[in-house]
Design a protein around this motif. Structure first.
Motif, PDB file in Angstrom:
ATOM      1  N   ALA A  33       0.837  -1.204   0.000  1.00  0.00           N
ATOM      2  CA  ALA A  33       0.000   0.000   0.000  1.00  0.00           C
ATOM      3  C   ALA A  33       0.872   1.254   0.000  1.00  0.00           C
ATOM      4  O   ALA A  33       0.571   2.239  -0.692  1.00  0.00           O
ATOM      5  CB  ALA A  33      -0.929  -0.003   1.210  1.00  0.00           C
ATOM      6  N   GLN A  34       1.971   1.213   0.750  1.00  0.00           N
ATOM      7  CA  GLN A  34       2.890   2.362   0.795  1.00  0.00           C
ATOM      8  C   GLN A  34       3.588   2.559  -0.549  1.00  0.00           C
ATOM      9  O   GLN A  34       3.713   3.686  -1.026  1.00  0.00           O
ATOM     10  CB  GLN A  34       3.923   2.159   1.898  1.00  0.00           C
ATOM     11  CG  GLN A  34       3.337   2.144   3.277  1.00  0.00           C
ATOM     12  CD  GLN A  34       4.338   1.727   4.343  1.00  0.00           C
ATOM     13  OE1 GLN A  34       5.421   1.228   4.059  1.00  0.00           O
ATOM     14  NE2 GLN A  34       3.966   1.933   5.600  1.00  0.00           N
ATOM     15  N   VAL A  35       4.036   1.457  -1.147  1.00  0.00           N
ATOM     16  CA  VAL A  35       4.702   1.534  -2.449  1.00  0.00           C
ATOM     17  C   VAL A  35       3.722   2.053  -3.495  1.00  0.00           C
ATOM     18  O   VAL A  35       4.066   2.913  -4.312  1.00  0.00           O
ATOM     19  CB  VAL A  35       5.263   0.153  -2.869  1.00  0.00           C
ATOM     20  CG1 VAL A  35       5.851   0.203  -4.266  1.00  0.00           C
ATOM     21  CG2 VAL A  35       6.310  -0.324  -1.872  1.00  0.00           C
ATOM     22  N   PHE A  36       2.494   1.555  -3.465  1.00  0.00           N
ATOM     23  CA  PHE A  36       1.462   1.982  -4.409  1.00  0.00           C
ATOM     24  C   PHE A  36       1.199   3.480  -4.273  1.00  0.00           C
ATOM     25  O   PHE A  36       1.155   4.201  -5.276  1.00  0.00           O
ATOM     26  CB  PHE A  36       0.167   1.191  -4.171  1.00  0.00           C
ATOM     27  CG  PHE A  36      -0.905   1.453  -5.186  1.00  0.00           C
ATOM     28  CD1 PHE A  36      -0.990   0.681  -6.334  1.00  0.00           C
ATOM     29  CD2 PHE A  36      -1.839   2.459  -4.995  1.00  0.00           C
ATOM     30  CE1 PHE A  36      -1.985   0.920  -7.277  1.00  0.00           C
ATOM     31  CE2 PHE A  36      -2.834   2.702  -5.917  1.00  0.00           C
ATOM     32  CZ  PHE A  36      -2.911   1.933  -7.075  1.00  0.00           C
ATOM     33  N   ALA A  37       1.031   3.947  -3.038  1.00  0.00           N
ATOM     34  CA  ALA A  37       0.750   5.362  -2.807  1.00  0.00           C
ATOM     35  C   ALA A  37       1.872   6.252  -3.332  1.00  0.00           C
ATOM     36  O   ALA A  37       1.617   7.320  -3.892  1.00  0.00           O
ATOM     37  CB  ALA A  37       0.531   5.615  -1.317  1.00  0.00           C
ATOM     38  N   ALA A  38       3.105   5.803  -3.190  1.00  0.00           N
ATOM     39  CA  ALA A  38       4.252   6.615  -3.600  1.00  0.00           C
ATOM     40  C   ALA A  38       4.573   6.522  -5.091  1.00  0.00           C
ATOM     41  O   ALA A  38       5.154   7.448  -5.647  1.00  0.00           O
ATOM     42  CB  ALA A  38       5.483   6.194  -2.791  1.00  0.00           C
ATOM     43  N   ASN A  39       4.181   5.433  -5.750  1.00  0.00           N
ATOM     44  CA  ASN A  39       4.640   5.216  -7.117  1.00  0.00           C
ATOM     45  C   ASN A  39       3.544   4.968  -8.157  1.00  0.00           C
ATOM     46  O   ASN A  39       3.788   5.149  -9.342  1.00  0.00           O
ATOM     47  CB  ASN A  39       5.589   4.005  -7.157  1.00  0.00           C
ATOM     48  CG  ASN A  39       6.826   4.232  -6.359  1.00  0.00           C
ATOM     49  OD1 ASN A  39       7.763   4.855  -6.813  1.00  0.00           O
ATOM     50  ND2 ASN A  39       6.835   3.747  -5.121  1.00  0.00           N
ATOM     51  N   CYS A  40       2.383   4.531  -7.722  1.00  0.00           N
ATOM     52  CA  CYS A  40       1.356   4.089  -8.678  1.00  0.00           C
ATOM     53  C   CYS A  40       0.078   4.925  -8.642  1.00  0.00           C
ATOM     54  O   CYS A  40      -0.660   4.978  -9.629  1.00  0.00           O
ATOM     55  CB  CYS A  40       0.992   2.630  -8.404  1.00  0.00           C
ATOM     56  SG  CYS A  40       2.392   1.525  -8.197  1.00  0.00           S
ATOM     57  N   ALA A  41      -0.194   5.524  -7.491  1.00  0.00           N
ATOM     58  CA  ALA A  41      -1.482   6.180  -7.279  1.00  0.00           C
ATOM     59  C   ALA A  41      -1.735   7.340  -8.229  1.00  0.00           C
ATOM     60  O   ALA A  41      -2.891   7.642  -8.531  1.00  0.00           O
ATOM     61  CB  ALA A  41      -1.603   6.647  -5.835  1.00  0.00           C
ATOM     62  N   ALA A  42      -0.693   7.974  -8.731  1.00  0.00           N
ATOM     63  CA  ALA A  42      -0.904   9.094  -9.644  1.00  0.00           C
ATOM     64  C   ALA A  42      -1.710   8.663 -10.875  1.00  0.00           C
ATOM     65  O   ALA A  42      -2.546   9.420 -11.365  1.00  0.00           O
ATOM     66  CB  ALA A  42       0.438   9.685 -10.075  1.00  0.00           C
ATOM     67  N   CYS A  43      -1.476   7.471 -11.345  1.00  0.00           N
ATOM     68  CA  CYS A  43      -2.205   6.967 -12.513  1.00  0.00           C
ATOM     69  C   CYS A  43      -3.301   5.964 -12.148  1.00  0.00           C
ATOM     70  O   CYS A  43      -4.225   5.765 -12.927  1.00  0.00           O
ATOM     71  CB  CYS A  43      -1.245   6.287 -13.487  1.00  0.00           C
ATOM     72  SG  CYS A  43      -0.066   7.420 -14.243  1.00  0.00           S
ATOM     73  N   HIS A  44      -3.181   5.323 -10.984  1.00  0.00           N
ATOM     74  CA  HIS A  44      -4.084   4.221 -10.644  1.00  0.00           C
ATOM     75  C   HIS A  44      -4.848   4.429  -9.338  1.00  0.00           C
ATOM     76  O   HIS A  44      -5.220   3.454  -8.685  1.00  0.00           O
ATOM     77  CB  HIS A  44      -3.295   2.912 -10.567  1.00  0.00           C
ATOM     78  CG  HIS A  44      -2.707   2.483 -11.865  1.00  0.00           C
ATOM     79  ND1 HIS A  44      -3.471   2.041 -12.918  1.00  0.00           N
ATOM     80  CD2 HIS A  44      -1.419   2.450 -12.285  1.00  0.00           C
ATOM     81  CE1 HIS A  44      -2.676   1.726 -13.924  1.00  0.00           C
ATOM     82  NE2 HIS A  44      -1.421   1.978 -13.574  1.00  0.00           N
ATOM     83  N   MET A  45      -5.093   5.667  -8.934  1.00  0.00           N
ATOM     84  CA  MET A  45      -5.826   5.950  -7.701  1.00  0.00           C
ATOM     85  C   MET A  45      -7.177   5.231  -7.718  1.00  0.00           C
ATOM     86  O   MET A  45      -7.910   5.293  -8.699  1.00  0.00           O
ATOM     87  CB  MET A  45      -6.048   7.453  -7.539  1.00  0.00           C
ATOM     88  CG  MET A  45      -6.811   7.824  -6.279  1.00  0.00           C
ATOM     89  SD  MET A  45      -5.980   7.369  -4.757  1.00  0.00           S
ATOM     90  CE  MET A  45      -4.770   8.641  -4.647  1.00  0.00           C
ATOM     91  N   GLY A  46      -7.460   4.520  -6.658  1.00  0.00           N
ATOM     92  CA  GLY A  46      -8.738   3.824  -6.537  1.00  0.00           C
ATOM     93  C   GLY A  46      -8.915   2.691  -7.535  1.00  0.00           C
ATOM     94  O   GLY A  46     -10.041   2.281  -7.810  1.00  0.00           O
ATOM     95  N   GLY A  47      -7.818   2.195  -8.087  1.00  0.00           N
ATOM     96  CA  GLY A  47      -7.898   1.103  -9.043  1.00  0.00           C
ATOM     97  C   GLY A  47      -8.231   1.537 -10.456  1.00  0.00           C
ATOM     98  O   GLY A  47      -8.428   0.705 -11.335  1.00  0.00           O
ATOM     99  N   LYS A  48      -8.277   2.817 -10.671  1.00  0.00           N
ATOM    100  CA  LYS A  48      -8.583   3.341 -12.011  1.00  0.00           C
ATOM    101  C   LYS A  48      -7.319   3.384 -12.858  1.00  0.00           C
ATOM    102  O   LYS A  48      -6.249   2.979 -12.435  1.00  0.00           O
ATOM    103  CB  LYS A  48      -9.175   4.754 -11.905  1.00  0.00           C
ATOM    104  CG  LYS A  48     -10.372   4.875 -11.002  1.00  0.00           C
ATOM    105  CD  LYS A  48     -11.584   4.232 -11.595  1.00  0.00           C
ATOM    106  CE  LYS A  48     -12.800   4.503 -10.718  1.00  0.00           C
ATOM    107  NZ  LYS A  48     -13.694   3.426 -10.612  1.00  0.00           N
TER     108      LYS A  48
END
Length: 111
Positions: A33-48
């Motif tokens: 979850a921490q890695v996702f928030a720092a690296n992936c969430a910009a494009c994939h927030m909420g699984g989008k």
């Protein structure tokens, strides 16, 4: 007696598989979850997916595009593909495993 033994063995087998963790559970979901928030969430927030809205991180889309395993997600994140950047060298293998576990966990729960 033979039928009773068969029922007991079946019950033990079902119980064993029911409590077994999923195949993708090698990674640590909380760390993922921490890695996702720092690296992936910009494009994939909420699984989008802001780049390609048709390819979300929903369970149905992950299955549709062959991404319903830790290995597939790690490979995609490591090497990149199309608009997806490669994270090889930017994230450690354990970070990639953890984020894959997180994605699969969230997809399984419907984000």
């Amino acid at each position: 007696m033979k039928k009773l033994l068969s029922v007991i063995l079946l019950g033990v087998a079902l119980f064993t598989f029911a409590i077994q963790s999923p195949a993708w559970a090698d990674g640590d979901v909380a760390k993922g979850a921490q890695v996702f928030a720092a690296n992936c969430a910009a494009c994939h927030m909420g699984g989008k997916n802001v780049v390609n809205p048709a390819k979300t991180l929903s369970k149905a889309d992950l299955e549709k595009y062959g991404m319903l395993s830790e290995e597939a997600i790690v490979t995609q994140a490591t090497n990149g593909k199309a608009a997806m950047p490669a994270f090889r060298g930017r994230l450690k293998p354990d970070d990639l495993k953890n984020v894959a576990a997180y994605i699969l966990d969230k997809a399984d729960k419907g984000w």
